[in-house]
Design a protein around this motif. Sequence first.
Motif: not given
Length: 209
Positions: A169-178, A180-189
């Motif tokens: 919806x926010x067209x944020x996929x590319x930003x999230x891909x860039x 992704x290491x932060x997303x993975x750290x969030x998932x680890x928590x």
Amino acid sequence: MCSAKRLKPEERKNEIKKAAAKVFVGKGFSKTTMEDVINETTMSKGGVYHYYASTLDILHDLMVDGIHYRNEVIQSNLSDFKKGYEIKFIAKQIVDKILDDNFYMDIYVQFLIEKKRNEKLNKLFEVLKEQSRQEFLILENKNQQYLMDDNMYDLVTNFINSMIIGAEILDARENLKINRNILERMAIILIEEGGNKNGKNNEREALKR
């Protein structure tokens, strides 16, 4: 509607699902009628109704197909699973799911958005959530230390779905891909918190015995 050709039952169902997916994404699930779906196929009205009685039935099968797709992806990645890196592996699978722009993603986003206004979709969501838990059972069986209770599983599910909606919806996929290491750290928590909570609960249960 085009002239019909002979297809195997599974091929007919796939044609209906692909036609429905196109209409769902274009019009939204709630505005899609069975007539809309029929007009996108090469089949007769009776032929389509032979396999599906409603758009909800079609959506259910599309979502189940999406679950099977994700399970196959996880299974194909299990060769990368290494002892001592369990949490990182699980976190990677979570982020892969968020960022995977596959055939089912647009439909799933429509589903998530419209379920708030549709009680039938809410009920379907709960059914599908239980089915999709098989994804985590595959991973959890690899690492018993981080088994999630219902509350933590809901939190992880909400995290994944929030990121998926944001990506689309926010067209944020590319930003999230860039990032992704932060997303993975969030998932680890999330995984570690779930494991810690489960461990504490197990300790309390042991003390009671």
